[in-house]
Scaffold this active site. Sequence first.
Site, short mmCIF file in Angstrom:
data_model
loop_
_atom_site.label_atom_id
_atom_site.label_comp_id
_atom_site.label_asym_id
_atom_site.label_seq_id
_atom_site.Cartn_x
_atom_site.Cartn_y
_atom_site.Cartn_z
N ASP A 34 3.63 14.85 -2.60
CA ASP A 34 2.41 14.58 -3.36
C ASP A 34 2.76 13.84 -4.66
OD1 ASP A 34 -0.15 14.66 -4.32
OD2 ASP A 34 -0.42 16.81 -4.04
N ASP A 35 2.22 12.64 -4.83
CA ASP A 35 2.41 11.88 -6.09
C ASP A 35 3.88 11.56 -6.36
OD1 ASP A 35 -0.29 12.08 -6.59
OD2 ASP A 35 -0.11 13.35 -8.36
N CYS A 70 -4.70 10.76 -3.82
CA CYS A 70 -4.34 11.70 -2.75
C CYS A 70 -5.30 11.71 -1.57
CB CYS A 70 -4.27 13.14 -3.26
SG CYS A 70 -3.33 13.35 -4.76
N ASP A 298 2.02 10.48 -0.54
CA ASP A 298 0.68 9.90 -0.43
C ASP A 298 0.44 8.72 -1.37
OD1 ASP A 298 0.69 11.53 -2.68
OD2 ASP A 298 -1.05 12.72 -2.10
N ASN A 299 1.06 8.76 -2.54
CA ASN A 299 0.94 7.65 -3.50
C ASN A 299 2.05 7.81 -4.53
OD1 ASN A 299 -1.72 9.66 -4.22
ND2 ASN A 299 -0.22 9.37 -5.85
#
Length: 500
Positions: A34-35, A70, A298-299
């Site tokens: 995540d991130d 997200c 995700d990013n």
Amino acid sequence: MLNLPIVSTFLVLCMTSLARGTGNLPNILLLLSDDQDVELHGMFPLQRTRELFASSGAQLHNVYTPTPLCCPSRASVLTGQYAHNHRTLNNSYSGGCYGSHWREKMEPQALPVLLKQQGYRTFYAGKYLNHYSGDEVPPGWDEFYGLHGNSRYYNYTLRENERNVSYMDMYLTDLLKERALSFIRNATQQEGQPFFAIIAPPAAHAPYTPAPRHAGLFANVKALRTPSFNQLVKTPLDKHWLVASSKALKQNTLATIDKYFQQRWETLLAVDEMVAELAALLDVTEAINDTYIIYTSDNGYHMGQFAQPFDKRQPYETDIRVPLLIRGPGVPVHCSLHVPISLLDLAPTILDWAGGLIPEQMNGRSIKQDLEHCHDEKLDGASYQRTLLIEYWGEGNSHTFNPKCPWQLSDNMAGCTLDADCHCQDTRNNSYACVRDFRYHMDRIYCEFQDKENFVEAYDLAQDPYQMNNLGFDMLPIERALYSLLLHNLTKCAGPACYT
Ligand SMILES: *[C@@H]1O[C@H](CO)[C@@H](O)[C@H](O)[C@H]1NC(C)=O
Ligand SMILES: *[C@@H]1O[C@H](CO)[C@@H](O)[C@H](O)[C@H]1NC(C)=O
Ligand SMILES: *[C@@H]1O[C@H](CO)[C@@H](O)[C@H](O)[C@H]1NC(C)=O
Ligand SMILES: *[C@@H]1O[C@H](CO)[C@@H](O)[C@H](O)[C@H]1NC(C)=O
Ligand SMILES: *[C@@H]1O[C@H](CO)[C@@H](O)[C@H](O)[C@H]1NC(C)=O
Ligand SMILES: *[C@@H]1O[C@H](CO)[C@@H](O)[C@H](O)[C@H]1NC(C)=O
Ligand SMILES: *[C@@H]1O[C@H](CO)[C@@H](O)[C@H](O)[C@H]1NC(C)=O
């Protein structure tokens, strides 16, 4: 060689059958963090993970999220579609994040359903879509351990198959690891049925809480001072409104950025342990060579670039570029691939591995062949003739208004927090579409903002990797017009026509 931690001797002694699927279909394990940026060396803490893929596997360098946020990005991973097609546009329920369109139209044709049709046993553990609330187990999952709401490390509720279970003190990444180990142990005993598993840990998302055993291990690390770090725009034509109106970050905010940077890395150490233990278990069950393992995020994330404190949601490389590591059958060792890839491509690639048909509504393409021919990369020019769409809808409404910061409700700002000294990290008119262009050996990005200035940003990444020099207003009118047309096409594209 792999370390072999905590694998029960029972398992080692009793494991006889191998997890080869029907007709030798491979297992597929997708790890979705995540991130996690790649530009600010976000993969550094994952030493064992990097070794696992370096010894046997591929590192992919030009990999982009279709939306640097997200919920839309996760929806793209699960559907293989751009956000304008799956219609999860932001992190709000009203913006399609686990809304009725998602549940009624998207989930029934998403990846787990398609893989189940191929005979797979399916497993999900971790953060799902941000507004998932545990109402039901989404279709296609045989086993589901989905987090209610957004990433957190303690004090959370999971929908564990037919029950909701709340935990106070159990570190979430460790719990997900236990569930995944247990699933893989069971699945590898099931001769004849391949498995598909997604594990989505909270790291490195806010509130950046490391496991106690890792707290302070990076205490002497500071946020990376890229050339763009705390740089303000020099002329109003340099950057779009939100970034252009930024003030220099003060000492206390810089100290906060350094602290969060350390903590983000520390949260990833538990992820590294998880990957190492999963790989060790696959090794000991002799399933490792029949299993694709994918590691991605995700990013991305920025920390201080252009005086923006800490967030994603901007069209710069820090935010849109993501890590991607892949190993598995047919992926050669020491593969380093620069072919442009979007996270949209994961779903078609996975289906291709699983012997399934790639449905018409998917917007990406399988990279199976690119991986297999990795070492002939230079011969395969066609894969480089590609443009990727990055699209984003600025967030900011009455729910994101912070009365403690000096803005009006009507300004529609978001992410204005006291720990960021009230620098707002998003606003409604931070809406844009970009084309990331790799055609004809170029390495460029062109973005149009949907604000009252119709602002344009464009960069030549080959000359200007830190995106200091906006070429948007220096381009030839014909060149700009062509990009504009291409964007117009891409933002409305459907099906395989999105692959240009
Ligand atoms: C789980 O919690 C959600 C609300 O968060 C609720 O709608 C659902 O009915 C619960 N499910 C079970 C099986 O208790
Ligand atoms: C745990 O979460 C609940 C609900 O989100 C909250 O009310 C409670 O204060 C939290 N407890 C701790 C110890 O953080
Ligand atoms: C694995 O199998 C055991 C025994 O059948 C069961 O108790 C356990 O819940 C299973 N674990 C998972 C994650 O499926
Ligand atoms: C997997 O393949 C590697 C390389 O071919 C080999 O050294 C290893 O023994 C294999 N492992 C298993 C569990 O079959
Ligand atoms: C998300 O998008 C919806 C639909 O456009 C909008 O109503 C909502 O305000 C957006 N959420 C935020 C936080 O801006
Ligand atoms: C963007 O929105 C802000 C806040 O509503 C406004 O002050 C600003 O003028 C807008 N800028 C552009 C370029 O649209
Ligand atoms: C946009 O799409 C149209 C219709 O498919 C096509 O003729 C045109 O060449 C495209 N323009 C660009 C710049 O890609």
